[in-house]
Design a protein around this motif. Structure first.
Motif, mmCIF file in Angstrom:
data_model
loop_
_atom_site.group_PDB
_atom_site.id
_atom_site.type_symbol
_atom_site.label_atom_id
_atom_site.label_comp_id
_atom_site.label_asym_id
_atom_site.label_seq_id
_atom_site.Cartn_x
_atom_site.Cartn_y
_atom_site.Cartn_z
ATOM 1 N N UNK A 27 -15.837 17.001 1.852
ATOM 2 C CA UNK A 27 -16.940 17.838 0.451
ATOM 3 C C UNK A 27 -17.677 16.479 -0.229
ATOM 4 N N UNK A 28 -16.811 15.394 -0.211
ATOM 5 C CA UNK A 28 -17.413 13.593 -1.648
ATOM 6 C C UNK A 28 -18.728 13.501 -0.246
ATOM 7 N N UNK A 29 -17.823 13.063 1.112
ATOM 8 C CA UNK A 29 -18.819 12.853 1.943
ATOM 9 C C UNK A 29 -20.291 13.805 1.850
ATOM 10 N N UNK A 30 -20.402 14.605 1.920
ATOM 11 C CA UNK A 30 -21.297 15.556 2.155
ATOM 12 C C UNK A 30 -22.063 15.041 1.126
ATOM 13 N N UNK A 31 -21.686 14.937 -0.286
ATOM 14 C CA UNK A 31 -22.608 14.410 -1.352
ATOM 15 C C UNK A 31 -22.898 12.953 -1.566
ATOM 16 N N UNK A 32 -22.671 12.256 -0.624
ATOM 17 C CA UNK A 32 -23.091 11.022 -0.810
ATOM 18 C C UNK A 32 -23.904 10.876 0.313
ATOM 19 N N UNK A 33 -24.042 11.441 1.099
ATOM 20 C CA UNK A 33 -24.896 11.729 1.980
ATOM 21 C C UNK A 33 -26.323 12.274 1.585
ATOM 22 N N UNK A 34 -26.089 13.312 1.262
ATOM 23 C CA UNK A 34 -27.344 14.174 0.150
ATOM 24 C C UNK A 34 -28.059 13.494 -0.780
ATOM 25 N N UNK A 35 -27.364 12.160 -1.219
ATOM 26 C CA UNK A 35 -28.820 11.721 -2.548
ATOM 27 C C UNK A 35 -28.397 10.173 -2.027
ATOM 28 N N UNK A 36 -27.856 9.321 -0.635
ATOM 29 C CA UNK A 36 -27.795 7.951 0.096
ATOM 30 C C UNK A 36 -26.877 7.531 -1.307
#
Length: 233
Positions: A107-116
């Protein structure tokens, strides 16, 4: 034959010649060189850690589940992480609550990718984890890779090397049998404790009084280099 055994035996054949075949357990294998048949035992030198009671054990018990967790994340996120980027995780082992940690990391990795977001320090199930998003492509093709420092490992390199040599040589000596038709009996140690070099193992072996019946004790590295720690005169 396990990959580590195959790697080790290929290294021995590269150095000494001949070919290798499966053994009779014991030994793990034979090297056939001209008219000689050499018995070979193979074992891995893996850094040990201590449990809550101070007893030593291989760190593989801690690291393998963490490796598997990272591999699953890589498979899950291969098509989500953009081309030309990859995730690097520092995940201390042993990992508390593997399933929950894996889910939250995803979940955290997905969030990091979405907001760069390129860096994040998180606490998941009392695991202190560092996550970084880097530019570039890994030669392996993996999109999620990790370093796995062990929180229960010792920083005493000399002590670790002495323990490994004592443990692995004595265990293999206890399994060694007198074999008919064998010219020599070798013990090959595959070094997976990379922080220790040939000199460290050589010095440690010479300082120890390990009784065994092997004609050669050989240290093999990940590049198939072979170093003779002991040779019977």
């Amino acid at each position: 034959m396990r990959p580590d055994e195959k790697h080790t035996l290929e290294a021995l054949v590269d150095k000494y010649g001949g070919k290798f075949v499966d053994g009779d357990d014991p030994p793990d294998a034979y090297i056939i060189n001209k008219d000689e048949k050499i018995a070979v035992e193979v074992t891995r030198l893996v850094q040990h850690v201590t449990d809550d009671k101070g007893n030593p054990r291989s760190r593989l018990a801690d690291d393998v589940p963490a490796h598997d967790l990272i591999d699953r994340l890589d498979t899950e996120l291969q098509n989500t992480i953009p081309t030309g980027k990859y995730i690097f995780i520092i995940l201390p082992t042993p990992v508390n609550n593997l399933r929950r940690t894996e889910k939250d990391l995803s979940t955290i990795i997905m969030q990091m990718i979405n907001i760069n977001d390129t860096e994040k320090e998180v606490e998941i199930c009392s695991n202190s984890i560092s996550i970084s998003l880097y530019e570039g492509d890994r030669e392996s093709g993996k999109k999620v890779v990790a370093a796995l420092p062990n929180t229960k490992s010792s920083a005493n390199i000399g002590g670790n090397v002495s323990y490994l040599l004592n443990n692995r040589i004595n265990e293999k000596e206890n399994k060694r049998e007198e074999l008919d038709g064998v010219a020599e009996y070798w013990l090959a140690l595959l070094n997976e404790y990379w922080i220790a070099d040939e000199e460290s193992y050589q010095n440690s072996y010479e300082s120890l009084d390990i009784k065994h019946g092997f004609d050669k004790v050989l240290l093999v590295n990940d590049r198939k280099g072979v170093h003779e720690i002991y040779k019977k005169i």
